[in-house]
Design an enzyme around this catalytic site. Structure first.
Site, PDB file in Angstrom:
ATOM      1  N   CYS A 183      10.382   1.333   2.159  1.00 63.33           N
ATOM      2  CA  CYS A 183      11.394   0.311   2.416  1.00 63.33           C
ATOM      3  C   CYS A 183      12.796   0.879   2.261  1.00 63.33           C
ATOM      4  CB  CYS A 183      11.186  -0.880   1.488  1.00 63.33           C
ATOM      5  SG  CYS A 183      11.002  -0.416  -0.248  1.00 63.33           S
TER       6      CYS A 183
ATOM      7  N   GLU B 125      11.003  -8.068  -3.248  1.00 69.22           N
ATOM      8  CA  GLU B 125      11.574  -6.817  -2.733  1.00 69.22           C
ATOM      9  C   GLU B 125      10.953  -6.609  -1.366  1.00 69.22           C
ATOM     10  OE1 GLU B 125      11.564  -3.449  -1.280  1.00 69.22           O
ATOM     11  OE2 GLU B 125      10.595  -2.616  -3.053  1.00 69.22           O
TER      12      GLU B 125
ATOM     13  N   ALA C 115      -2.708  -4.502  -1.952  1.00 69.03           N
ATOM     14  CA  ALA C 115      -2.986  -4.445  -0.517  1.00 69.03           C
ATOM     15  C   ALA C 115      -4.461  -4.118  -0.304  1.00 69.03           C
ATOM     16  CB  ALA C 115      -2.105  -3.390   0.143  1.00 69.03           C
ATOM     17  N   SER C 116      -5.044  -4.734   0.711  1.00 69.01           N
ATOM     18  CA  SER C 116      -6.496  -4.628   0.908  1.00 69.01           C
ATOM     19  C   SER C 116      -6.960  -3.244   1.344  1.00 69.01           C
ATOM     20  CB  SER C 116      -6.951  -5.676   1.928  1.00 69.01           C
ATOM     21  OG  SER C 116      -6.742  -6.980   1.419  1.00 69.01           O
TER      22      SER C 116
ATOM     23  N   LYS D  24      -2.742  -8.593  -7.142  1.00 67.79           N
ATOM     24  CA  LYS D  24      -3.329  -8.694  -5.808  1.00 67.79           C
ATOM     25  C   LYS D  24      -2.733  -7.535  -5.008  1.00 67.79           C
ATOM     26  CE  LYS D  24      -4.482  -9.744  -1.580  1.00 67.79           C
ATOM     27  NZ  LYS D  24      -4.368  -8.405  -0.997  1.00 67.79           N
TER      28      LYS D  24
ATOM     29  N   TRP E 260       0.796  -1.223   0.000  1.00 70.06           N
ATOM     30  CA  TRP E 260       0.000   0.000   0.000  1.00 70.06           C
ATOM     31  C   TRP E 260       0.827   1.270   0.000  1.00 70.06           C
ATOM     32  CZ3 TRP E 260       1.934   2.411   4.106  1.00 70.06           C
ATOM     33  CH2 TRP E 260       2.422   1.609   5.155  1.00 70.06           C
ATOM     34  N   ASN E 261       2.129   1.202   0.331  1.00 69.41           N
ATOM     35  CA  ASN E 261       2.850   2.445   0.639  1.00 69.41           C
ATOM     36  C   ASN E 261       3.111   3.323  -0.588  1.00 69.41           C
ATOM     37  OD1 ASN E 261       4.665   0.413  -0.130  1.00 69.41           O
ATOM     38  ND2 ASN E 261       6.364   1.344   0.966  1.00 69.41           N
TER      39      ASN E 261
END
Length: 456
Positions: free
Chosen positions: A263, A229, A157-158, A155, A131-132
């Site tokens: 990250c 990653e 992030a929710s 797919k 999500w970031n």
């Protein structure tokens, strides 16, 4: 049935609930992706490039819309959201221009009449994205691998379902044929089944180290290639001859980019003792000047963390570090207001064994670590289970080059600059930060069959 819910982390309000895809719908999408591969891989590079350039135009023309969506779903400051959309457009244009040359067959002289290496697409790729950077993480995968002739399912992030669907909308509007790229609206529990599905040829994940281990185990059971990653605890080494004003400004900006949720954000600042006090004073002052608050406010530097549970986890890491002997110079307290906010925080006297040294702190918390000399600073930088990024600050560029090229243990090492991704350069980590590369020449070669052709 558990709905996929987008919640505004700044206001705690529900934005929208999405019905997850049924098992039947998932099967139809996977079948469509596999069928689309048969025709997409035959499409000329020129046509693929035209579609990516169209996507770049849409990204730029509607960047305010995408930035507002990111701000609402995961709290990204609005100006940074516009920059993210621009960077996605850059990646699309870069691969539209360069992919044909990157994938050109390589002639290899042998005893054969002719022998060469060709690069053929693998098939339908599963992308599991975080999500970031809800647009950039997807496009940095999508641009090269669509150009390589692969198809993809996402797919996401929710907590960013709107972003996931928007990216699908962008690609369809750009002219991408149906089935070539699709968003799967499924919970994380379904990832294992997706990896196992025979339609999936390979998997790429950007996420936590634990998620990477799980995906690697699952994909390995089916002999499917993965690119991972994962997390990072990037060390920035400040040598005595560094330009402190430039170093502090760069270090603060790197620590606070995306509200500290990156990250490759700088997390550990390893400062040689000679300049420790001067660096710390300047660093704390600059951190205190940064404004946090509503991500829709153009003047805000730091928005909320993406979810309240992530903010609470970060605070526990700070508290455990303080209990172990770290000193909190600024911040370190949860604001008494709505939203998953956390103030810019600086910890000193940080040592190995503390969360601030050993773990990834995903938020606006900086750990300052003292080193006796250059040799100890490099040792401390490498004394980590992570190996994603690192930087060194020194006026001696030759020394800086030698340290980054040969002494720092990370996939991305910079001199006098913050670590960042660039479509022209490979990006990825070592150790618990994962394996494989995205972007650049090496990134586009990750999901192709590097095929030897030998003609007697």
């Amino acid at each position: 049935m558990e709905w996929i819910t987008a919640i505004n982390p700044a206001t705690e309000e529900v934005i929208k609930k999405y019905r997850p895809d049924s098992a039947t719908t998932v099967q139809k999408k996977l079948k469509a992706g596999l069928q689309a591969f048969a025709s997409w891989k035959q499409i000329a590079f020129e046509e693929r490039a035209r579609i990516l350039r169209n996507a770049a135009t849409i990204l730029r023309n509607r960047k305010q819309e995408w930035a507002e969506l990111m701000a609402k779903e995961m709290g990204k400051p609005i100006a940074q959201g516009r920059s993210e959309a621009e960077k996605c457009a850059w990646a699309c244009e870069y691969y539209a221009q360069e992919a044909a040359q990157m994938l050109k067959p390589i002639e290899v002289p042998t005893d054969a009449t002719r022998s060469f290496v060709t690069f053929e697409p693998l098939g339908l790729i599963l992308a599991i994205m975080p999500w970031n950077f809800p647009f950039w993480q997807v496009f940095r995968f999508l641009a090269p691998h669509l150009m390589a002739g692969n198809t993809a399912v996402l797919k996401h992030a929710s907590n960013v379902p709107g972003c996931a669907l928007a990216i699908q909308e962008i690609m369809l509007e750009a002219g991408l044929p149906e089935g070539v790229f699709q968003t799967l609206m499924v919970p994380s529990a379904e990832v294992k089944n997706l990896i196992a599905h025979p339609a999936i040829a390979a998997v790429t994940l950007t996420g936590s180290t634990d998620a990477g281990r799980a995906v690697a185990r699952q994909a390995g059971a089916y002999l499917k290639k993965t690119v991972l990653e994962l997390g990072g605890s990037d060390a920035y080494v400040i040598l005595p001859d560094a330009d402190l004003e430039q170093a502090v400004e760069t270090c603060v900006n790197s620590r606070l980019i995306n509200s500290g949720q990156s990250c490759i954000a700088a997390k550990r600042f390893i400062v040689v003792h000679d300049v420790l006090r001067a660096f710390t004073e300047r660093f704390v002052a600059r951190m205190q000047e940064k404004k946090w608050g509503d991500p829709m406010d153009e003047s805000v530097d730091i928005g909320p963390l993406a979810r309240a549970d992530l903010r609470n986890q970060l605070h526990r890491q700070v508290m455990r570090s303080v209990q172990a002997g770290a000193q909190c110079l600024v911040g370190g307290k949860i604001p008494k207001q709505k939203g998953a906010f956390y103030p810019p925080t600086v910890l000193t006297r940080v040592k190995k064994g503390m969360p601030a040294f050993d773990e990834e702190l995903f938020g606006p918390v900086a750990a300052i670590i003292a080193a006796r000399d250059e040799a100890e600073a490099i040792r401390l930088a490498n004394d980590s289970s992570f190996g994603l990024g690192a930087a060194v600050f020194t006026r001696d560029r030759q020394k800086g080059e030698q340290i980054t090229a040969h002494q720092l243990e990370a996939g991305n090492c910079f001199v006098n600059a913050l670590v960042k991704s660039d479509p022209r350069l490979p990006f990825g980590g070592i150790k618990n930060s994962g394996y494989g590369r995205e972007l650049g020449l090496f990134g586009i070669h990750e999901f192709v069959n590097i095929k030897t052709v030998y003609i007697a």
